[in-house]
Design an enzyme around this catalytic site. Structure first.
Site, PDB file in Angstrom:
ATOM      1  N   ALA A  76     -11.301   1.413  -3.369  1.00  0.00           N
ATOM      2  CA  ALA A  76     -10.678   2.794  -3.639  1.00  0.00           C
ATOM      3  C   ALA A  76      -9.349   2.766  -2.924  1.00  0.00           C
ATOM      4  O   ALA A  76      -8.890   1.786  -2.545  1.00  0.00           O
ATOM      5  CB  ALA A  76     -11.423   3.602  -2.638  1.00  0.00           C
ATOM      6  N   GLU A  92      -6.821  -1.259  -7.852  1.00  0.00           N
ATOM      7  CA  GLU A  92      -7.446  -1.324  -6.604  1.00  0.00           C
ATOM      8  C   GLU A  92      -8.803  -2.220  -6.570  1.00  0.00           C
ATOM      9  O   GLU A  92      -8.934  -3.048  -5.650  1.00  0.00           O
ATOM     10  CB  GLU A  92      -7.861   0.059  -6.154  1.00  0.00           C
ATOM     11  CG  GLU A  92      -6.709   1.142  -6.058  1.00  0.00           C
ATOM     12  CD  GLU A  92      -5.962   0.448  -4.338  1.00  0.00           C
ATOM     13  OE1 GLU A  92      -6.609  -0.126  -3.715  1.00  0.00           O
ATOM     14  OE2 GLU A  92      -4.994   1.063  -4.121  1.00  0.00           O
ATOM     15  N   PRO A 114     -12.765  20.123   0.349  1.00  0.00           N
ATOM     16  CA  PRO A 114     -12.087  21.378  -0.267  1.00  0.00           C
ATOM     17  C   PRO A 114     -11.725  22.506   0.747  1.00  0.00           C
ATOM     18  O   PRO A 114     -10.866  23.597   0.322  1.00  0.00           O
ATOM     19  CB  PRO A 114     -12.685  22.061  -1.483  1.00  0.00           C
ATOM     20  CG  PRO A 114     -14.120  21.461  -1.057  1.00  0.00           C
ATOM     21  CD  PRO A 114     -13.964  20.000  -0.438  1.00  0.00           C
ATOM     22  N   GLY A 115     -12.268  22.602   1.803  1.00  0.00           N
ATOM     23  CA  GLY A 115     -12.030  23.435   3.014  1.00  0.00           C
ATOM     24  C   GLY A 115     -10.597  23.420   3.596  1.00  0.00           C
ATOM     25  O   GLY A 115     -10.159  24.479   3.978  1.00  0.00           O
ATOM     26  N   GLU A 140       0.542  -4.303   2.401  1.00  0.00           N
ATOM     27  CA  GLU A 140       0.921  -5.181   3.535  1.00  0.00           C
ATOM     28  C   GLU A 140       0.308  -4.592   4.952  1.00  0.00           C
ATOM     29  O   GLU A 140       0.007  -5.439   5.851  1.00  0.00           O
ATOM     30  CB  GLU A 140       2.440  -5.199   3.912  1.00  0.00           C
ATOM     31  CG  GLU A 140       3.106  -3.821   4.167  1.00  0.00           C
ATOM     32  CD  GLU A 140       4.573  -3.931   4.513  1.00  0.00           C
ATOM     33  OE1 GLU A 140       5.170  -3.059   5.072  1.00  0.00           O
ATOM     34  OE2 GLU A 140       5.221  -4.852   3.771  1.00  0.00           O
ATOM     35  N   GLU A 142      -2.916  -3.228   4.776  1.00  0.00           N
ATOM     36  CA  GLU A 142      -4.334  -3.305   4.428  1.00  0.00           C
ATOM     37  C   GLU A 142      -5.131  -4.461   4.772  1.00  0.00           C
ATOM     38  O   GLU A 142      -4.620  -5.677   3.975  1.00  0.00           O
ATOM     39  CB  GLU A 142      -4.449  -2.737   2.768  1.00  0.00           C
ATOM     40  CG  GLU A 142      -5.820  -2.598   2.301  1.00  0.00           C
ATOM     41  CD  GLU A 142      -5.735  -1.907   0.804  1.00  0.00           C
ATOM     42  OE1 GLU A 142      -6.466  -1.122   0.729  1.00  0.00           O
ATOM     43  OE2 GLU A 142      -4.985  -2.479   0.294  1.00  0.00           O
TER      44      GLU A 142
END
Length: 183
Positions: A76, A92, A114-115, A140, A142
């Protein structure tokens, strides 16, 4: 207009970061009273369900600083400005797993929290994946460990709370439903 609408009266940006922006908004509630909302603005993200020709699910183990632990997740990443989600999904997949495909299909898009946040995740199914001769470079900052697991092993990782995020739990449930439909 919905009778639940909250009219924005003011908005103050408190923080602008590499990934998110944070606002405090004053709103008028449906009953006419005022309230404050803390809102995180996010550019959106993609996630990819990918299985090898041996029917192994591609997962990545990654350290998640807010949780102070590693999680096992489907590949992701966040959308870059102006980038179409399908392009992000392919990028990705390549960066995090070393696999590629030209066959990506959107399964669903959903809001993560969504809160308080507007992050929208686009979940793709990658089919006919192939191992790349040269793996694409990770960002770099990750670092991931690639895992190839069976659906049963993914279910066990859920049970052990090593898979502990919504997008990956959704992916496992999706694959379980697909397997059940074949029977």
């Amino acid at each position: 207009m919905s009778n639940l609408f909250e009219k924005e009266l003011s908005s103050e940006k408190l923080f602008s970061g590499k990934i998110i922006d944070l606002y405090v908004q004053e709103v008028e509630l449906p009953n006419g009273k005022k309230s404050k909302r803390e809102v995180v603005k996010h550019p959106g993200a993609v996630a990819v369900i990918a299985r090898t020709s041996e029917n192994k699910l591609l997962l990545v183990e990654q350290y998640r600083k807010p949780l102070e632990r590693t999680l096992v997740e489907i590949p992701a990443g966040k959308l870059e400005e102006g980038e179409e989600p399908i392009v992000t999904a392919k990028r990705e997949l390549e960066e995090e797993t070393g696999y590629t495909t030209d066959k990506l299909s959107l399964l669903i898009s959903f809001y993560t929290s969504p809160g308080f946040a507007d992050e929208l995740v686009h979940l793709y199914l990658a089919e006919d994946i192939q191992k790349m001769d040269v793996k694409a470079e990770l960002d770099e900052d990750e670092f991931v460990n690639l895992m190839e697991v069976t659906l049963k092993e993914a279910e066990q990782l859920l049970h052990e709370q090593r898979i502990y995020d919504a997008k990956t739990a959704y992916a496992v449930a999706y694959l379980q439903l697909q397997e059940a439909a074949k029977k």
